[in-house]
Design a protein around this motif. Sequence first.
Motif, PDB file in Angstrom:
ATOM      1  N   GLU A 185      -6.915  -3.702  10.689  1.00 23.54           N
ATOM      2  CA  GLU A 185      -7.152  -4.442  11.933  1.00 23.54           C
ATOM      3  C   GLU A 185      -8.373  -5.338  11.815  1.00 23.54           C
ATOM      4  N   ALA A 186      -9.368  -4.900  11.055  1.00 22.92           N
ATOM      5  CA  ALA A 186     -10.575  -5.707  10.868  1.00 22.92           C
ATOM      6  C   ALA A 186     -10.311  -6.940  10.019  1.00 22.92           C
ATOM      7  N   ARG A 187      -9.210  -6.963   9.326  1.00 26.89           N
ATOM      8  CA  ARG A 187      -8.829  -8.131   8.527  1.00 26.89           C
ATOM      9  C   ARG A 187      -7.708  -8.882   9.238  1.00 26.89           C
ATOM     10  N   ASN A 188      -7.984  -9.189  10.503  1.00 25.34           N
ATOM     11  CA  ASN A 188      -7.063  -9.986  11.329  1.00 25.34           C
ATOM     12  C   ASN A 188      -5.671  -9.368  11.424  1.00 25.34           C
ATOM     13  N   GLY A 189      -5.649  -8.034  11.517  1.00 26.94           N
ATOM     14  CA  GLY A 189      -4.372  -7.366  11.692  1.00 26.94           C
ATOM     15  C   GLY A 189      -3.449  -7.509  10.502  1.00 26.94           C
ATOM     16  N   LEU A 190      -4.014  -7.558   9.317  1.00 30.46           N
ATOM     17  CA  LEU A 190      -3.216  -7.645   8.098  1.00 30.46           C
ATOM     18  C   LEU A 190      -2.117  -6.585   8.108  1.00 30.46           C
ATOM     19  N   LYS A 191      -0.892  -6.994   7.794  1.00 27.60           N
ATOM     20  CA  LYS A 191       0.240  -6.075   7.840  1.00 27.60           C
ATOM     21  C   LYS A 191       0.892  -5.976   6.453  1.00 27.60           C
ATOM     22  N   PRO A 192       0.393  -5.088   5.618  1.00 26.57           N
ATOM     23  CA  PRO A 192       0.968  -4.932   4.281  1.00 26.57           C
ATOM     24  C   PRO A 192       2.293  -4.185   4.335  1.00 26.57           C
ATOM     25  N   LEU A 193       3.019  -4.239   3.256  1.00 22.32           N
ATOM     26  CA  LEU A 193       4.195  -3.387   3.112  1.00 22.32           C
ATOM     27  C   LEU A 193       3.697  -1.981   2.810  1.00 22.32           C
ATOM     28  N   MET A 194       3.984  -1.043   3.710  1.00 18.65           N
ATOM     29  CA  MET A 194       3.542   0.335   3.540  1.00 18.65           C
ATOM     30  C   MET A 194       4.679   1.177   2.983  1.00 18.65           C
ATOM     31  N   ARG A 195       4.339   1.992   1.998  1.00 17.80           N
ATOM     32  CA  ARG A 195       5.297   2.966   1.463  1.00 17.80           C
ATOM     33  C   ARG A 195       4.696   4.350   1.653  1.00 17.80           C
ATOM     34  N   TRP A 196       5.516   5.277   2.120  1.00 12.23           N
ATOM     35  CA  TRP A 196       5.050   6.612   2.503  1.00 12.23           C
ATOM     36  C   TRP A 196       5.510   7.605   1.460  1.00 12.23           C
ATOM     37  N   ARG A 197       4.561   8.117   0.663  1.00  8.40           N
ATOM     38  CA  ARG A 197       4.874   8.959  -0.487  1.00  8.40           C
ATOM     39  C   ARG A 197       4.559  10.426  -0.195  1.00  8.40           C
ATOM     40  N   PRO A 198       5.543  11.300  -0.253  1.00  6.31           N
ATOM     41  CA  PRO A 198       5.309  12.715   0.064  1.00  6.31           C
ATOM     42  C   PRO A 198       4.540  13.455  -1.017  1.00  6.31           C
ATOM     43  N   PHE A 199       3.716  14.372  -0.581  1.00  6.41           N
ATOM     44  CA  PHE A 199       2.929  15.247  -1.439  1.00  6.41           C
ATOM     45  C   PHE A 199       3.001  16.639  -0.818  1.00  6.41           C
ATOM     46  N   LEU A 200       3.128  17.652  -1.644  1.00 10.54           N
ATOM     47  CA  LEU A 200       3.235  19.027  -1.147  1.00 10.54           C
ATOM     48  C   LEU A 200       1.983  19.798  -1.526  1.00 10.54           C
ATOM     49  N   ASP A 217      10.657  19.717   5.345  1.00 10.87           N
ATOM     50  CA  ASP A 217      11.525  19.157   6.385  1.00 10.87           C
ATOM     51  C   ASP A 217      10.829  18.044   7.169  1.00 10.87           C
ATOM     52  N   SER A 218       9.538  18.155   7.389  1.00 12.64           N
ATOM     53  CA  SER A 218       8.840  17.072   8.101  1.00 12.64           C
ATOM     54  C   SER A 218       8.781  15.808   7.250  1.00 12.64           C
ATOM     55  N   HIS A 219       8.662  15.960   5.936  1.00  8.88           N
ATOM     56  CA  HIS A 219       8.765  14.788   5.058  1.00  8.88           C
ATOM     57  C   HIS A 219      10.173  14.185   5.131  1.00  8.88           C
ATOM     58  N   ARG A 220      11.175  15.041   5.190  1.00  6.56           N
ATOM     59  CA  ARG A 220      12.551  14.550   5.292  1.00  6.56           C
ATOM     60  C   ARG A 220      12.756  13.763   6.586  1.00  6.56           C
ATOM     61  N   LEU A 221      12.130  14.230   7.664  1.00  4.29           N
ATOM     62  CA  LEU A 221      12.239  13.501   8.929  1.00  4.29           C
ATOM     63  C   LEU A 221      11.639  12.109   8.802  1.00  4.29           C
ATOM     64  N   VAL A 222      10.455  11.995   8.218  1.00  2.00           N
ATOM     65  CA  VAL A 222       9.804  10.695   8.070  1.00  2.00           C
ATOM     66  C   VAL A 222      10.700   9.746   7.287  1.00  2.00           C
ATOM     67  N   ILE A 277       0.849  -1.185   0.000  1.00  2.00           N
ATOM     68  CA  ILE A 277       0.000   0.000   0.000  1.00  2.00           C
ATOM     69  C   ILE A 277       0.884   1.234   0.000  1.00  2.00           C
ATOM     70  N   ASP A 278       0.668   2.088  -0.990  1.00  2.00           N
ATOM     71  CA  ASP A 278       1.338   3.388  -1.029  1.00  2.00           C
ATOM     72  C   ASP A 278       0.385   4.423  -0.436  1.00  2.00           C
ATOM     73  N   PHE A 279       0.858   5.124   0.573  1.00  2.00           N
ATOM     74  CA  PHE A 279       0.069   6.179   1.198  1.00  2.00           C
ATOM     75  C   PHE A 279       0.679   7.511   0.799  1.00  2.00           C
ATOM     76  N   VAL A 280      -0.083   8.303   0.071  1.00  2.00           N
ATOM     77  CA  VAL A 280       0.376   9.601  -0.418  1.00  2.00           C
ATOM     78  C   VAL A 280      -0.211  10.669   0.508  1.00  2.00           C
ATOM     79  N   PHE A 281       0.641  11.501   1.074  1.00  2.00           N
ATOM     80  CA  PHE A 281       0.189  12.381   2.147  1.00  2.00           C
ATOM     81  C   PHE A 281       1.009  13.662   2.224  1.00  2.00           C
ATOM     82  N   ASP A 282       0.434  14.638   2.904  1.00  2.00           N
ATOM     83  CA  ASP A 282       1.198  15.790   3.371  1.00  2.00           C
ATOM     84  C   ASP A 282       1.036  15.849   4.879  1.00  2.00           C
ATOM     85  N   THR A 283       2.070  16.272   5.565  1.00  2.00           N
ATOM     86  CA  THR A 283       2.071  16.228   7.024  1.00  2.00           C
ATOM     87  C   THR A 283       1.192  17.299   7.652  1.00  2.00           C
ATOM     88  N   ALA A 284       0.793  18.313   6.893  1.00  2.00           N
ATOM     89  CA  ALA A 284      -0.071  19.366   7.426  1.00  2.00           C
ATOM     90  C   ALA A 284      -1.511  19.209   6.958  1.00  2.00           C
TER      91      ALA A 284
END
Length: 217
Positions: A26-41, A98-103, A3-10
């Motif tokens: 969590e409703a799917r028995n705590g399924l733990k996909p590979l998460m990728r965090w994609r920055p968006f401005l 900078d907050s994206h850089r921290l993540v 799962i790619d999550f595209v986000f901005d921190t603000a």
Amino acid sequence: MEIDFVFDTACPWCYIGKRRLRLALEARNGLKPLMRWRPFLLSPDMPLSGMDRRAYVERKFGGPRRAARILEAAQASAEQVGLVLNFDRITRTPNTIDSHRLVRLGETPAQREALLERVFAAYFVEGCDIGDKDELARIGAAEGLDPDRVAAHLASFDDIADIIAENARVHAIGMSGVPGFIFNSRYAIAGAQETNIFLRLVDLALETQVPEPVTNP
């Protein structure tokens, strides 16, 4: 599953959407996909020092009354998933690079997610200025990063070009707002959807993903 999550921190809806996605997993028995965090401005031209919060939201939403209605709607949605948004504590709208850089300094997907969660809470719950490098070093230390390493990284130009390029890539695939979610590089949806919508997408991704080949020992 990936799962790619595209986000901005603000972005408050990114905070809400992330929580709704987690509830679906969590409703799917705590399924733990590979998460990728994609920055968006959302505000790529924001001054490095940020700007006055009230002036920003009133300009963005077309005046104080409409801004108040929109923020109240976000607060109500957040409360439904156990989040509290204290917009009245926020005095600055930050430049979020900078907050994206921290993540991105997180060494594992789990640590990157923990850093993102901490950044969201610092901004929307505590009202901290997440454009301030010292504040980001404090947040990083709370999640196990060396604050001196964080400070040195943020004082450099490392990762800035990568974040700008990533922002351009997600725009190029047609994503003009956040949050955005891409399942198995195949199914995409935008917005802080209700948890039941995420459940449908999770199930669809599980049903259609190609199983790994079985090899003989």
